[in-house]
Write a protein that holds these residues in place. Structure first.
Motif, PDB file in Angstrom:
ATOM      1  N   ASN A 152       0.839  -1.200   0.000  1.00  0.00           N
ATOM      2  CA  ASN A 152       0.000   0.000   0.000  1.00  0.00           C
ATOM      3  C   ASN A 152       0.871   1.246   0.000  1.00  0.00           C
ATOM      4  O   ASN A 152       1.493   1.584   1.008  1.00  0.00           O
ATOM      5  CB  ASN A 152      -0.912   0.015   1.237  1.00  0.00           C
ATOM      6  CG  ASN A 152      -1.947  -1.082   1.192  1.00  0.00           C
ATOM      7  OD1 ASN A 152      -2.573  -1.293   0.155  1.00  0.00           O
ATOM      8  ND2 ASN A 152      -2.123  -1.793   2.284  1.00  0.00           N
TER       9      ASN A 152
ATOM     10  N   GLU B 179      -0.198  -6.453   4.417  1.00  0.00           N
ATOM     11  CA  GLU B 179      -1.240  -7.269   3.764  1.00  0.00           C
ATOM     12  C   GLU B 179      -0.825  -8.733   3.800  1.00  0.00           C
ATOM     13  O   GLU B 179      -0.275  -9.258   2.826  1.00  0.00           O
ATOM     14  CB  GLU B 179      -1.443  -6.811   2.307  1.00  0.00           C
ATOM     15  CG  GLU B 179      -1.913  -5.384   2.163  1.00  0.00           C
ATOM     16  CD  GLU B 179      -3.404  -5.209   2.450  1.00  0.00           C
ATOM     17  OE1 GLU B 179      -4.059  -6.161   2.882  1.00  0.00           O
ATOM     18  OE2 GLU B 179      -3.888  -4.082   2.257  1.00  0.00           O
TER      19      GLU B 179
ATOM     20  N   LYS C 280      -4.508 -12.065  -0.122  1.00  0.00           N
ATOM     21  CA  LYS C 280      -3.579 -11.041  -0.612  1.00  0.00           C
ATOM     22  C   LYS C 280      -2.297 -11.682  -1.143  1.00  0.00           C
ATOM     23  O   LYS C 280      -1.745 -11.256  -2.158  1.00  0.00           O
ATOM     24  CB  LYS C 280      -3.226 -10.054   0.517  1.00  0.00           C
ATOM     25  CG  LYS C 280      -4.349  -9.085   0.837  1.00  0.00           C
ATOM     26  CD  LYS C 280      -4.672  -8.191  -0.340  1.00  0.00           C
ATOM     27  CE  LYS C 280      -5.671  -7.119   0.009  1.00  0.00           C
ATOM     28  NZ  LYS C 280      -6.097  -6.330  -1.164  1.00  0.00           N
TER      29      LYS C 280
ATOM     30  N   GLY D 248     -15.349  -1.386   5.281  1.00  0.00           N
ATOM     31  CA  GLY D 248     -15.729  -2.785   5.081  1.00  0.00           C
ATOM     32  C   GLY D 248     -16.659  -3.237   6.189  1.00  0.00           C
ATOM     33  O   GLY D 248     -17.644  -2.576   6.493  1.00  0.00           O
TER      34      GLY D 248
ATOM     35  N   LYS E  54      -6.457  -6.038  10.976  1.00  0.00           N
ATOM     36  CA  LYS E  54      -7.137  -6.516   9.766  1.00  0.00           C
ATOM     37  C   LYS E  54      -7.000  -8.028   9.622  1.00  0.00           C
ATOM     38  O   LYS E  54      -7.957  -8.747   9.340  1.00  0.00           O
ATOM     39  CB  LYS E  54      -6.562  -5.809   8.539  1.00  0.00           C
ATOM     40  CG  LYS E  54      -7.084  -6.346   7.214  1.00  0.00           C
ATOM     41  CD  LYS E  54      -6.482  -5.598   6.045  1.00  0.00           C
ATOM     42  CE  LYS E  54      -6.894  -6.294   4.745  1.00  0.00           C
ATOM     43  NZ  LYS E  54      -6.560  -5.501   3.562  1.00  0.00           N
TER      44      LYS E  54
ATOM     45  N   ASN F 194     -10.769  -3.084   5.003  1.00  0.00           N
ATOM     46  CA  ASN F 194      -9.700  -2.502   4.193  1.00  0.00           C
ATOM     47  C   ASN F 194      -9.148  -1.298   4.925  1.00  0.00           C
ATOM     48  O   ASN F 194      -9.898  -0.527   5.531  1.00  0.00           O
ATOM     49  CB  ASN F 194     -10.229  -2.076   2.824  1.00  0.00           C
ATOM     50  CG  ASN F 194     -10.422  -3.261   1.919  1.00  0.00           C
ATOM     51  OD1 ASN F 194      -9.560  -4.126   1.826  1.00  0.00           O
ATOM     52  ND2 ASN F 194     -11.559  -3.338   1.269  1.00  0.00           N
TER      53      ASN F 194
ATOM     54  N   LYS G 147     -15.333  -8.287   1.212  1.00  0.00           N
ATOM     55  CA  LYS G 147     -14.114  -7.506   1.152  1.00  0.00           C
ATOM     56  C   LYS G 147     -14.173  -6.540  -0.020  1.00  0.00           C
ATOM     57  O   LYS G 147     -14.306  -6.937  -1.151  1.00  0.00           O
ATOM     58  CB  LYS G 147     -12.914  -8.444   1.028  1.00  0.00           C
ATOM     59  CG  LYS G 147     -12.700  -9.129   2.358  1.00  0.00           C
ATOM     60  CD  LYS G 147     -12.069 -10.472   2.241  1.00  0.00           C
ATOM     61  CE  LYS G 147     -12.260 -11.165   3.589  1.00  0.00           C
ATOM     62  NZ  LYS G 147     -11.731 -12.454   3.641  1.00  0.00           N
TER      63      LYS G 147
ATOM     64  N   GLU H 221     -12.499  -3.636  -2.399  1.00  0.00           N
ATOM     65  CA  GLU H 221     -11.184  -3.217  -2.849  1.00  0.00           C
ATOM     66  C   GLU H 221     -10.963  -1.764  -2.446  1.00  0.00           C
ATOM     67  O   GLU H 221     -11.867  -0.951  -2.560  1.00  0.00           O
ATOM     68  CB  GLU H 221     -11.083  -3.325  -4.379  1.00  0.00           C
ATOM     69  CG  GLU H 221     -10.926  -4.747  -4.880  1.00  0.00           C
ATOM     70  CD  GLU H 221      -9.706  -5.425  -4.289  1.00  0.00           C
ATOM     71  OE1 GLU H 221      -9.828  -6.577  -3.830  1.00  0.00           O
ATOM     72  OE2 GLU H 221      -8.631  -4.804  -4.241  1.00  0.00           O
ATOM     73  N   PRO H 222      -9.789  -1.423  -1.972  1.00  0.00           N
ATOM     74  CA  PRO H 222      -9.539  -0.011  -1.662  1.00  0.00           C
ATOM     75  C   PRO H 222      -9.496   0.797  -2.948  1.00  0.00           C
ATOM     76  O   PRO H 222      -9.236   0.233  -4.016  1.00  0.00           O
ATOM     77  CB  PRO H 222      -8.162  -0.025  -0.985  1.00  0.00           C
ATOM     78  CG  PRO H 222      -7.533  -1.290  -1.415  1.00  0.00           C
ATOM     79  CD  PRO H 222      -8.627  -2.265  -1.733  1.00  0.00           C
TER      80      PRO H 222
END
Lengths: 129, 203
Positions: free
Chosen positions: A58, A88, A93, B53, B103, B114, B166, B168-169
């Motif tokens: 990110n 993540e 992921k 989320g 998370k 997210n 979930k 997505e960002p």
């Protein structure tokens, strides 16, 4: 000359990783980038002697996922081992990262100890010669 | 277990894991104030992350100046005596790791979250944010050895409709040149420059 590229939007995290890499003697030179876009510029200028990329996920401007997906598609750089170093850490992921770059060499979930980083990248660098 | 308990546990486990793994520090929970109204008077360095989320809200950490300098000094293995960009960055990275751990814990319970990127904040903004009382607030104060103390503040609403789904960002890429195109362009340019160099060097 063996170089390692560290990509993370946190300057402190980059410094922490570079300290571990330098203390362990893994590279002659370390390179840094604060996002995927900068990483592309630096890699393009140094791809011939870059032995490893350590990459966060990110980041602003261009994510690590977009960066590793791009380098997987370009023969000149696709062979450079990439290790994701990221918060993540869920199974989906990890799968997403492997789908983006099938040559993904490793995956380290933050937070990590220096020993975990060293244990992950040592065999990768040894295999690369 | 109720989602609220899961969230409490996720935060505490993540705080402990982050500090123990990164810095060999064991945090002790000093105070838990469910109202979210209190932040230690001297807290001035704060960072916040948006959550989306299964839970929607904001997660923040705040440190007093001295604690912030001490913890980032430990991260970098150097003495930092005054607040600088590294201190703000380091606090943001600690929050990033706490949020990431939270998370991952919640993912095991099917609560998908997210997380955004850490954003520098301050005590006034965090206090303003947690005043809005439609949401559940958690304020936990921790202390570590070496005289480091900090608060973790979470304000959130449950999104029942999205719990377990979930999202997505949002994309953070600026849509000018794709990463692949940019890389190919730079490599081609390098190649051209090398050829020109070689041509110029020929007798």
């Amino acid at each position: 000359m063996k170089k390692i590229l560290v990509v993370d939007d946190s300057g402190v995290q980059r410094k922490m990783i570079i300290q571990i890499v330098q203390k362990a003697g893994f590279a002659n030179e370390t390179l840094e980038a604060e996002d995927g876009s900068k990483a592309i510029e630096i890699l393009a200028a140094n791809f011939e002697d870059t032995a490893l990329v350590l990459c966060d996920w990110n980041m602003p401007n261009m994510s690590g996922l977009e960066f590793i997906e791009a380098i997987a598609q370009v023969p000149a750089v696709a062979g450079i081992p990439v290790v994701m170093v990221t918060t993540e850490g869920t199974e989906d992921k990890i799968a997403e990262a492997k789908a983006a770059n099938p040559n993904l060499a490793g995956y380290i979930a933050k937070p990590f100890t220096p020993d975990v980083l060293k244990a992950t990248i040592t065999p990768i660098l040894e295999a690369a010669g | 277990m109720e989602i609220q308990d899961q969230v409490y546990n996720a935060i505490r486990d993540s705080v402990a894991n982050t500090l123990e793994t990164t810095l060999s520090l064991s945090p002790e929970l000093l105070q838990q104030d469910g109202s979210g109204a209190a932040i230690a008077q001297d807290d001035v360095i704060a960072s916040c992350i948006d959550l989306e989320g299964g839970i929607n809200g904001k997660l923040c950490v705040s440190f007093d100046n001295n604690s912030a300098c001490r913890i980032v000094s430990k991260m970098l293995g150097m003495d930092i005596e005054e607040i600088n960009n590294d201190v703000y960055d380091g606090v943001g990275e600690i929050l990033n790791m706490i949020a990431g751990g939270m998370k991952m814990s919640l993912a095991k319970t099917d609560v998908g979250v997210n997380i955004g990127l850490p954003v520098k904040s301050d005590r006034a903004s965090v206090r303003e944010d947690i005043k809005q009382d439609e949401s559940i607030s958690i304020n936990e104060e921790f202390r570590c050895p070496e005289d480091i103390s900090f608060s973790v503040i979470l304000k959130y609403k449950l999104d029942q409709k999205d719990a377990g789904q979930k999202k997505e960002p949002p994309s953070t890429t600026t849509k000018t040149l794709s990463p692949l195109d940019k890389l190919n362009m730079l490599l081609a340019k390098q190649n051209t420059e090398k050829k020109e160099d070689n041509t110029n060097k020929q007798p």
